[in-house]
Design an enzyme around this catalytic site. Structure first.
Site, PDB file in Angstrom:
ATOM      1  N   ASP A  32       0.844  -1.198   0.000  1.00 22.20           N
ATOM      2  CA  ASP A  32       0.000   0.000   0.000  1.00 22.20           C
ATOM      3  C   ASP A  32       0.887   1.258   0.000  1.00 22.20           C
ATOM      4  O   ASP A  32       2.116   1.153  -0.064  1.00 22.20           O
ATOM      5  CB  ASP A  32      -0.908  -0.099   1.247  1.00 22.20           C
ATOM      6  CG  ASP A  32      -2.182   0.702   1.122  1.00 22.20           C
ATOM      7  OD1 ASP A  32      -2.419   1.301   0.069  1.00 22.20           O
ATOM      8  OD2 ASP A  32      -2.952   0.730   2.105  1.00 22.20           O
ATOM      9  N   HIS A  33       0.251   2.407   0.153  1.00 28.36           N
ATOM     10  CA  HIS A  33       0.930   3.717   0.129  1.00 28.36           C
ATOM     11  C   HIS A  33       2.409   3.694   0.516  1.00 28.36           C
ATOM     12  O   HIS A  33       2.758   3.330   1.631  1.00 28.36           O
ATOM     13  CB  HIS A  33       0.250   4.680   1.110  1.00 28.36           C
ATOM     14  CG  HIS A  33      -1.122   5.060   0.730  1.00 28.36           C
ATOM     15  ND1 HIS A  33      -1.416   6.165  -0.015  1.00 28.36           N
ATOM     16  CD2 HIS A  33      -2.298   4.457   0.988  1.00 28.36           C
ATOM     17  CE1 HIS A  33      -2.715   6.236  -0.204  1.00 28.36           C
ATOM     18  NE2 HIS A  33      -3.284   5.208   0.393  1.00 28.36           N
TER      19      HIS A  33
ATOM     20  N   GLU B  29      -3.898   7.813   7.358  1.00 28.94           N
ATOM     21  CA  GLU B  29      -3.635   6.388   7.319  1.00 28.94           C
ATOM     22  C   GLU B  29      -2.205   6.153   7.738  1.00 28.94           C
ATOM     23  O   GLU B  29      -1.304   6.852   7.277  1.00 28.94           O
ATOM     24  CB  GLU B  29      -3.867   5.818   5.915  1.00 28.94           C
ATOM     25  CG  GLU B  29      -3.769   4.285   5.933  1.00 28.94           C
ATOM     26  CD  GLU B  29      -4.163   3.652   4.609  1.00 28.94           C
ATOM     27  OE1 GLU B  29      -5.265   3.094   4.552  1.00 28.94           O
ATOM     28  OE2 GLU B  29      -3.379   3.713   3.667  1.00 28.94           O
TER      29      GLU B  29
ATOM     30  N   HIS C  65      -9.579   8.380   3.913  1.00 26.98           N
ATOM     31  CA  HIS C  65      -9.263   7.185   4.701  1.00 26.98           C
ATOM     32  C   HIS C  65     -10.013   7.243   6.022  1.00 26.98           C
ATOM     33  O   HIS C  65     -10.139   8.307   6.621  1.00 26.98           O
ATOM     34  CB  HIS C  65      -7.759   7.113   4.989  1.00 26.98           C
ATOM     35  CG  HIS C  65      -6.918   6.806   3.784  1.00 26.98           C
ATOM     36  ND1 HIS C  65      -5.833   7.544   3.413  1.00 26.98           N
ATOM     37  CD2 HIS C  65      -7.012   5.804   2.868  1.00 26.98           C
ATOM     38  CE1 HIS C  65      -5.287   7.022   2.315  1.00 26.98           C
ATOM     39  NE2 HIS C  65      -5.986   5.964   1.964  1.00 26.98           N
TER      40      HIS C  65
ATOM     41  N   HIS D 116      -9.568   4.292  -3.132  1.00 20.43           N
ATOM     42  CA  HIS D 116      -8.990   4.311  -1.776  1.00 20.43           C
ATOM     43  C   HIS D 116     -10.035   4.775  -0.780  1.00 20.43           C
ATOM     44  O   HIS D 116     -10.964   5.488  -1.134  1.00 20.43           O
ATOM     45  CB  HIS D 116      -7.781   5.258  -1.724  1.00 20.43           C
ATOM     46  CG  HIS D 116      -6.531   4.634  -2.229  1.00 20.43           C
ATOM     47  ND1 HIS D 116      -5.493   4.270  -1.409  1.00 20.43           N
ATOM     48  CD2 HIS D 116      -6.178   4.261  -3.487  1.00 20.43           C
ATOM     49  CE1 HIS D 116      -4.545   3.725  -2.139  1.00 20.43           C
ATOM     50  NE2 HIS D 116      -4.932   3.702  -3.406  1.00 20.43           N
TER      51      HIS D 116
ATOM     52  N   ASN E  89      -9.819  -0.435  -1.822  1.00 14.46           N
ATOM     53  CA  ASN E  89      -9.099  -0.647  -0.561  1.00 14.46           C
ATOM     54  C   ASN E  89     -10.068  -0.535   0.612  1.00 14.46           C
ATOM     55  O   ASN E  89     -10.771   0.463   0.744  1.00 14.46           O
ATOM     56  CB  ASN E  89      -8.002   0.403  -0.408  1.00 14.46           C
ATOM     57  CG  ASN E  89      -6.890   0.250  -1.429  1.00 14.46           C
ATOM     58  OD1 ASN E  89      -6.957  -0.611  -2.311  1.00 14.46           O
ATOM     59  ND2 ASN E  89      -5.870   1.064  -1.315  1.00 14.46           N
TER      60      ASN E  89
HETATM   61 ZN   LIG Z   1      -5.185   4.614   0.516  1.00 10.88          ZN
END
Ligand SMILES: [Zn+2]
Length: 344
Positions: free
Chosen positions: A95-96, A169, A212, A249, A271
């Site tokens: 992820d990120h 996040e 998020h 996201h 996600n």
């Molecule tokens: Zn994300």
């Protein structure tokens, strides 16, 4: 089935866009959460994506070690081994990863994949995200193009982000003035730059107000029509082959209508982290409140070994997570779509 290889993963993404469904991409941080996702996908007869964040990977290596590369490798190896026992395909994703963490997270993981390929073994991960959304778009894409050239040689798929996902996040907070809505001009530039890397595959996280985390109703204004505008612009300029495979996201807590609209406009991966975290913890909280004097030694008593054995509540949490994955799969119209079922 084992973790999806490159050809299978590409086929998964193409089938999803064509069939107007999407895969849940669920963040995991432990064996129990990874097993819960696999169980949920298998019960839904859906393929899916298991992903690891930088913070989740550091956690998985142990709080005394805190090595995000080691933790990511550890989770990926577990999934490679156990996925073979489930009748679905799963892809492994990170992820990120912001630009300043590429050299301490994504690049060492790609090194590891290159090492494995040289030894005739499968890739460690199937895809990685580079999140350059905090940079000006041209700098974001300069880095993305370099990564994509390396990924193309290694059968890896790159996920990039244009626009900014709000909220917080892994302790990384989007700025209050962040650009929460990607523009068609941004995505045209993405296609113009990335499509120069021939034979490469990438996923685009275009933002349409995503945040998020989960908030009370009215807090988040999603505009999935932005995705349609971006797709229309890119197809008009570069042709049908340039149509994006999009990533949603901050899927947790979203309205079903917004999810379906986003899928209709080309989202193939959503996600979901926060909703899964809650499902897992909710089952544990339930066990602890119901078995208060079993999990705790109250008034000189000795509690109940059965109640405080971590397996008792982690098994409940795994099952609850699997249930929540099934719900996500249903919302994403992916139930019974596994490529195993169609014999691909
Ligand atoms: Zn994300």
């Amino acid at each position: 089935m084992p973790v999806a290889d490159y050809a299978t993963y590409c086929e998964m993404l193409d089938r999803a866009r064509k069939g107007r469904f999407a895969y849940p991409a669920v963040n995991v941080t432990s064996l129990s959460t990874a097993n819960g996702v696999l169980k949920g996908l298998a019960e839904s007869k859906s393929d899916g994506i298991i992903q690891v964040s930088t913070g989740g990977a550091a956690f998985a290596s142990g709080t005394a070690v805190k090595d995000m590369v080691l933790g990511a490798i550890s989770i990926a190896e577990h999934v490679h081994r156990v996925a073979a026992r489930y009748p679905i395909y799963v892809a492994l994703h990170t992820d990120h990863c912001q630009a300043d963490k590429l050299d301490t997270f994504v690049n060492p993981l790609v090194d590891e994949t290159e090492r494995r390929r040289a030894a005739g073994q499968p890739n460690l991960f199937s895809s990685h995200m580079f999140d350059g959304s905090a940079l000006p778009l041209n700098q974001n894409l300069d880095i993305a193009v370099k990564l994509l050239e390396r990924f193309q040689k290694n059968d890896l798929i790159l996920e990039i982000e244009a626009g900014v996902v709000g909220g917080e996040e892994d302790g990384v907070k989007a700025s209050a003035a962040a650009k929460l809505y990607t523009t068609p001009e941004d995505t045209l530039e993405v296609a113009r730059r990335l499509n120069t890397v021939k034979g490469a595959r990438y996923l685009l996280a275009a933002t349409f107000g995503n945040v998020h985390g989960v908030y009370k109703p009215g807090h988040v204004k999603l505009k999935p029509s932005i995705l349609k505008d971006c797709q229309d612009a890119v197809v008009k300029q570069f042709g049908e082959a340039a149509r994006f495979h999009l990533v949603f996201h901050g899927g947790s807590g979203s309205e079903l209508e917004d999810i379906h609209n986003a899928i209709d406009y080309g989202v193939v991966k959503m996600n979901v982290d926060t909703d899964m975290q809650y499902a897992f913890t909710r089952a544990i909280a339930d066990h602890f409140f119901r078995n208060y004097d079993g999990v705790l030694k109250v008034d000189g008593e000795v509690g109940s070994k059965k109640a405080y054995d971590p397996r008792s509540y982690l098994a409940l949490a795994e099952a609850a997570l699997a249930q929540r994955v099934k719900k996500a799969v249903e919302e994403l119209r992916a139930t019974s779509t596994t490529m195993m079922a169609v014999g691909v």
